[in-house]
Structure formats: structure tokens, C-alpha cells
Design a protein around this motif. Structure first.
Motif, PDB file in Angstrom:
ATOM      1  N   PRO A  24       0.953  -1.194  -0.239  1.00 53.57           N
ATOM      2  CA  PRO A  24      -0.080   0.291  -0.154  1.00 53.57           C
ATOM      3  C   PRO A  24       0.809   1.336  -0.305  1.00 53.57           C
ATOM      4  CG  PRO A  24      -1.399  -1.715   1.788  1.00 53.57           C
ATOM      5  CD  PRO A  24       0.203  -2.496   1.082  1.00 53.57           C
ATOM      6  N   VAL A  25       1.909   1.523   0.905  1.00 50.28           N
ATOM      7  CA  VAL A  25       2.291   2.332   0.777  1.00 50.28           C
ATOM      8  C   VAL A  25       3.384   2.742  -0.880  1.00 50.28           C
ATOM      9  CG1 VAL A  25       4.502   3.718   1.677  1.00 50.28           C
ATOM     10  CG2 VAL A  25       2.827   2.161   3.243  1.00 50.28           C
ATOM     11  N   LEU A  28       0.369   3.808  -3.218  1.00 52.58           N
ATOM     12  CA  LEU A  28      -0.171   5.055  -2.685  1.00 52.58           C
ATOM     13  C   LEU A  28       1.063   6.469  -2.739  1.00 52.58           C
ATOM     14  CD1 LEU A  28      -2.516   4.117   0.793  1.00 52.58           C
ATOM     15  CD2 LEU A  28      -3.102   4.904  -1.968  1.00 52.58           C
ATOM     16  N   SER A  29       2.050   5.630  -3.152  1.00 52.01           N
ATOM     17  CA  SER A  29       3.074   6.784  -2.944  1.00 52.01           C
ATOM     18  C   SER A  29       2.897   7.812  -4.553  1.00 52.01           C
ATOM     19  CB  SER A  29       4.353   6.115  -3.316  1.00 52.01           C
ATOM     20  OG  SER A  29       5.015   5.955  -1.770  1.00 52.01           O
ATOM     21  N   GLY A  81       3.297   1.881   8.534  1.00 51.90           N
ATOM     22  CA  GLY A  81       2.428   1.863   7.434  1.00 51.90           C
ATOM     23  C   GLY A  81       1.583   2.833   7.968  1.00 51.90           C
ATOM     24  N   THR A  82       1.427   2.727   8.790  1.00 54.03           N
ATOM     25  CA  THR A  82      -0.250   3.745   9.417  1.00 54.03           C
ATOM     26  C   THR A  82       0.293   5.154   9.072  1.00 54.03           C
ATOM     27  OG1 THR A  82      -1.056   1.966  10.822  1.00 54.03           O
ATOM     28  CG2 THR A  82      -1.955   3.481  11.097  1.00 54.03           C
ATOM     29  N   ILE A  85       0.775   5.944   5.749  1.00 55.23           N
ATOM     30  CA  ILE A  85      -0.314   6.038   5.076  1.00 55.23           C
ATOM     31  C   ILE A  85      -1.474   7.271   5.504  1.00 55.23           C
ATOM     32  CG2 ILE A  85      -2.503   4.907   4.231  1.00 55.23           C
ATOM     33  CD1 ILE A  85      -0.859   2.260   3.984  1.00 55.23           C
ATOM     34  N   LEU A  88      -0.073  10.308   3.984  1.00 53.24           N
ATOM     35  CA  LEU A  88       0.024  10.369   1.679  1.00 53.24           C
ATOM     36  C   LEU A  88      -1.741  11.218   1.689  1.00 53.24           C
ATOM     37  CD1 LEU A  88       1.032   7.266   1.039  1.00 53.24           C
ATOM     38  CD2 LEU A  88       2.294   8.868  -0.366  1.00 53.24           C
ATOM     39  N   THR A 555      -7.867  12.869  -3.763  1.00 55.07           N
ATOM     40  CA  THR A 555      -7.289  12.889  -2.115  1.00 55.07           C
ATOM     41  C   THR A 555      -8.126  13.817  -1.125  1.00 55.07           C
ATOM     42  OG1 THR A 555      -5.427  14.158  -2.757  1.00 55.07           O
ATOM     43  CG2 THR A 555      -5.026  11.648  -3.054  1.00 55.07           C
TER      44      THR A 555
END
Length: 560
Positions: A24-25, A28-29, A81-82, A85, A88, A555
Motif C-alpha cells: 500500500p505505501v 499510494l506514493s 505503514g499507518t 499512509i 499520504l 485525495t
């Protein structure tokens, strides 16, 4: 012999788990405004390669070993990760090393201020994000046939070797989000340990500081603001009357119009402003005295009164403030900065035959703006005061945020004016310098309020810088020059403070004092970037906002 498709079908839950925690990271980058597409592509590619290596390594484990292995992987990935994200989606940036370090140094009081920005949807999303992989691990089973290490030892050790490369090879480690997170943490901890040892040694070494009694004030007050953007000060031309009291004193103040901070986060700024370290001479952090130690050696009685945590040692600039003869930490009371006035009065009136340096560290205009002023300073509201130059598409919540920020600026005006009025009553040669650690972007041209180096703009680094001198001290120092348009960075604050107090020592550079007739402008940097580059980035960010990308629109909708 099983086909690859059969293996993947048997272990689909494992594969989905690895995609969930590793991908995901990097994916989502794509939303990050501070990364190029090539950097994102490299990150995704290396993360997929790591996924394959981990997937194959898991083939050598029993069901019990598999659950332990994936539980450990989840433990080391879930926190970074939390955090990443979250940034992001909210800030549209992937955090870099400097900001990650600031997270490590954030104390619990400061972190608690962000609770006000949580909403039920965000809490629910984070809870599901954490619980989902736990459920997957609980339901995992290893197929009956798995590889034995003794039969495939060369393959096993080759996989282990490749996995170690992801941790030890720096260019690769920097592209794996959770490896980079802990790499920065380890570097930070080792650096703090070495720095503290070097500082302890430095304090035992001689360092002569000479004074000029006929030029030295009896009182020097240094006020350090927080997140105070000069573009929100009527003293600097802001349309709202956020500085009624300081504006009434305009003739007594030197209001510098071209001062920038050396970073946009408190910790690196104060490490620069309170020491002689700079971009060319980082070693001076430990080889030269810090600002307060310099005044101690010059014979001043020194005070630090802080509304930010000082005594818990959470920040790497605390060591430089705690060198004062007297320290007061009022942060636990979680009150507006007016709480500093009684201890300031005590420091001012305490009997002493030595000159005094009093440093006040404010909470200022720190995020959580509505907590920075008492209820009777709730002056600006969108109901009774129009918002000048506001974007037409600002949401009601964003307008309220600007109102609250401007109220905190107006309260800051009251506090500074009160300090000056109190100093005047001492009738002694005195000086006050005020600057903010960094600025703040408050929905100026995009739906963002705060400061983040990854999306730095000029709003975040352009700061107020004010000098007030008592009339008798101004007469004592005709050698000082007050050119209000000088381009200056607060990285050179120690030289200005030394010049103001008439201190001389080996390494003093008169060309770096803002008040010196020999001042010479120097290239200014904001972190790793020249200030001119920041100005150009600000212009480009505004242009992008006028023509938002698909991801930017997506976003923003998610954030709302």
C-alpha cells in the motif's frame, strides 16, 4: 509437480497478506507531491521483489512458524505503514528522514493536540487497517508440502542473503518504507548518544568569552515563537488587524521583512538557532558553546521559561536550553502562553548583580490553534469579520481554521506587547528579540494547514523577526545598524545575539550579525534547498493547484 498457479491458489491468503502489508505505501506514493514517477516506480519494483523473497522464504516454514514469522512482519510494518499512509492521504506527501525524526522527538503533550483532528471515519479506517491482517494471520495454514531447509539449503540461504540486502544496502533500504523508517530511527538514536557524549566533553573545555561593559545591556530577552507566519501579521501588511498593540509601538520596533528559518520543523530550527552549527560547519554543534552556554560564560544569569516540554528530554534541543541557571517548564498545565508572565516577572525582579538573559519559549501559534488563546481572544469569526483575500472555495471548516489561527496571532501580539511594557518599567538598558521557529501555511492557496518539509512552501519558512531596544540602550549602542530589508536566516542568530550583548570570542564573525554595520548577506537554505528554490516550488505548487491532477482531486475528496 505443482504448477505456479496451483501454489498461488493454495497460498493465496499469504500472498494477499504480503500485498496488504508491503504494497500500500509504495502504491499510494503515486499520491505524493514530493516524489517523481521514477522514484515511485523504483519503490514499487523493489517492494515487489521483497514480497517475492518473503513469499519464498515462508515456503520453508510450518504453519506455526509461518504465523510467528508473519506476526513479526506485521509488528514492524504496521506502525510506519499507518503513519505514512495517513500522511499520504492527509498531506499528500511521503515523509522523509527529517520529518520522521521529528515524530520520534514528539512528546506526548504535543502529540495529544492532534487528537482534536481525528474523526470517527479516520478512527474506523485505522482500526480496520490494523485488525484485517491480524485476522488473516489467524486463518493462515501452510500447505502440507513445504520446502525442507536441509534439502534446499542453498536456495534458502540465497533468499536470506537477498533479504539482508534490503536492510543493509542503503539505496535499497531507503526505498523500502518500513526499513527506511527504522533505519532513520537507528541513525537518530546513535547520533543522539554520540552527541550527548561530545557535549559532556565540550563543557569541560575552556572557551574564553570577552565582554564590553560599556556596550552590554543589563537585560536581554529572547522570545521564541512557534508556527508564527509573518503573512498573518498586520505588522507586515496582513489586512486583518492581528497586531493592534505592536502596531501602536511601530516606531519603537525594528521589524525585519526578509528573514527565513533554516528548516520548517521546530527541532532542526532550534538546533541551528541555539548553536553555532550551520550547513558548512555542523561540527560546531559540539565544538562551540551553545547560545545559553555562551551567555553563562560571559557572566550573565540565565533563565529559560518554557510553555513547551523542556525537562522531559524528548527533543534534541532541550540539552541546549537546560544549560540555563534557572529553568521553568509549564507545559504540563496546557494553558495559553500568558502562563509564562508570572515566572517572567519573578526572573525580572530576582535580585542579581549580574546582567540577565531570559529566554521564553512559546507555544505560540502551534497547530490546535484554538487552544493557543483564552476565550476572550476569540476575536475573528467568519460571522462577524470577513476573511480577506480568501479563496472562494474555502470550506466553512477551513475558514474557521484561519479565524482560529489569526486569533492565536492576535494573542501573541498581546503577549509580546505585555512583555515589552513590563521591561520598560525596569528603566534599565534592555533589549528584546522575537522570532518564530518557522512559519505556517494556513489554507493560503490549497486545503492544507500546517508545515511539512516534504511539501515546503515559502509560507512555512518566512518568519517575523522583531527587535526592541530600550531608549537608554539604543543610546549606548550607536554602532548597531537597523537595515530592515537585510536578507537573513535565523541560523545566524547566535552571532546577532552575541553582537547585541557585546560578546567577543574566538570564531565570532561580525559579518553574520543582523545588527552589524559589516553584515554580509549569505546564501540561505531551508533544509537541503536554497531559499530561491523554495520560492520557485511555491509558485509551481500554486500553478498545480489551479490545474489539479486526478490524484490531487481524489485525495482532496477523501480528506474531506
Amino acid at each position: 509437480m505443482k504448477t505456479l498457479l496451483q501454489i498461488l491458489k493454495e497460498r493465496k491468503l499469504q500472498l494477499f497478506f504480503l500485498l496488504y502489508v508491503l504494497m500500500p505505501v509504495p502504491v499510494l506514493s503515486l499520491l505524493a507531491q514530493n516524489l517523481s514517477l521514477s522514484a515511485v516506480a523504483v519503490g514499487i519494483g523493489l517492494s515487489l521483489l521483497l514480497l517475492c523473497v518473503v513469499f519464498l522464504l515462508a515456503s520453508f516454514m510450518t504453519t506455526r512458524g509461518l504465523k510467528i514469522f508473519y506476526s513479526l512482519l506485521l509488528a514492524v510494518t504496521i506502525i510506519p505503514g499507518t503513519i505514512l499512509i495517513g500522511y499520504l492521504f492527509i498531506g499528500h506527501v511521503l515523509l522523509s528522514g527529517g520529518t520522521i525524526t521529528s515524530i520520534f522527538e514528539t512528546n506526548t503533550d504535543e502529540a495529544s493536540e492532534f487528537i482534536a483532528y481525528l474523526n470517527p471515519w479516520l478512527v474506523t479506517a485505522v482500526t480496520l487497517f490494523v485488525l484485517t491482517p491480524i485476522v488473516m494471520i489467524c486463518r493462515m495454514k501452510q500447505p502440507e508440502r513445504f520446502f525442507r531447509i536441509r534439502r534446499h539449503k542453498y536456495a534458502f540461504f540465497a533468499l536470506v542473503f537477498v533479504a539482508l540486502l534490503f536492510v543493509t544496502v542503503r539505496p535499497v533500504a531507503q526505498r523500502i518504507y518500513f526499513v527506511d523508517f527504522y533505519r532513520v530511527f537507528a541513525h537518530y538514536k546513535i547520533g543522539r548518544f554520540r552527541e550527548e557524549r561530545a557535549l559532556a566533553r565540550r563543557h569541560t573545555l575552556p572557551f574564553e568569552v570577552r565582554t564590553q561593559p560599556d556596550k552590554t545591556p543589563r537585560l536581554v530577552v529572547l522570545v521564541i515563537g512557534e508556527s508564527h507566519a509573518r503573512r498573518h501579521m498586520s505588522l507586515y501588511g496582513y489586512p486583518r488587524d492581528t497586531n493592534p498593540l505592536l502596531s501602536a509601538r511601530r516606531g519603537e520596533l525594528s521589524v525585519y521583512t526578509d528573514v527565513v528559518s533554516p528548516q520548517v520543523h521546530t527541532i532542526p530550527v532550534l538546533r541551528a538557532a541555539l548553536t553555532f552549527a550551520d550547513w558548512d560547519h555542523p561540527e560546531r554543534l559540539t565544538t562551540y558553546p551553545s547560545l545559553i552556554e555562551l551567555f553563562n560564560r560571559a557572566g550573565f544569569e540565565t533563565y529559560v521559561i518554557s510553555n513547551q516540554p523542556l525537562l522531559d528530554g524528548s527533543s534534541s534541543y532541550d540539552a541546549f536550553l537546560k544549560l540555563a541557571d534557572h529553568t521553568v517548564d509549564l507545559s504540563a498545565r496546557k494553558a495559553p502562553d500568558g502562563i509564562l508572565l508570572p515566572p517572567f516577572e519573578q526572573a525580572l525582579t530576582a535580585p542579581s548583580d549580574r546582567p540577565k538573559l531570559i529566554v521564553l519559549h512559546l507555544m505560540g501559534c502551534h497547530i490546535g490553534y484554538k487552544y493557543r488563546y483564552p476565550a476572550d481572544f476569540d476575536f475573528f469569526t467568519r460571522l462577524n469579520d470577513t476573511l480577506p483575500n480568501a479563496q472562494p472555495d474555502l470550506t466553512p471548516e477551513a475558514r474557521t481554521t484561519v479565524d482560529e489561527y489569526d486569533n492565536s496571532v492576535r494573542y501573541n501580539d498581546y503577549l509580546l506587547s505585555t512583555l515589552i511594557a513590563r521591561i520598560e518599567r525596569e528603566h534599565t538598558p534592555a533589549a528584546l528579540i522575537y522570532f518564530s521557529d518557522h512559519g505556517e501555511e494556513v489554507n493560503e492557496f490549497r486545503p492544507f494547514n500546517g508545515h511539512a518539509y516534504e511539501k515546503v512552501t515559502s509560507y512555512m519558512c518566512e518568519v517575523p523577526f522583531l527587535v526592541w531596544l530600550s531608549p537608554d540602550f539604543r543610546r549606548m549602542r550607536p554602532d548597531l545598524r537597523f537595515d530592515l530589508t537585510r536578507p537573513y536566516s535565523t541560523v545566524d542568530l547566535p552571532y546577532t545575539m552575541a553582537n547585541l550583548a557585546a560578546l567577543r570570542f574566538q570564531g565570532y564573525d561580525d559579518t553574520r550579525s543582523l545588527l552589524s554595520p559589516h553584515f554580509r548577506p549569505r546564501p540561505r537554505r531551508v533544509g537541503e534547498l536554497p531559499y530561491e528554490t523554495v520560492l520557485d516550488m511555491t509558485r509551481k505548487a500554486k500553478e498545480r493547484q489551479r490545474a489539479p491532477s486526478f490524484f490531487g482531486s481524489l485525495t482532496r475528496r477523501l480528506a474531506e
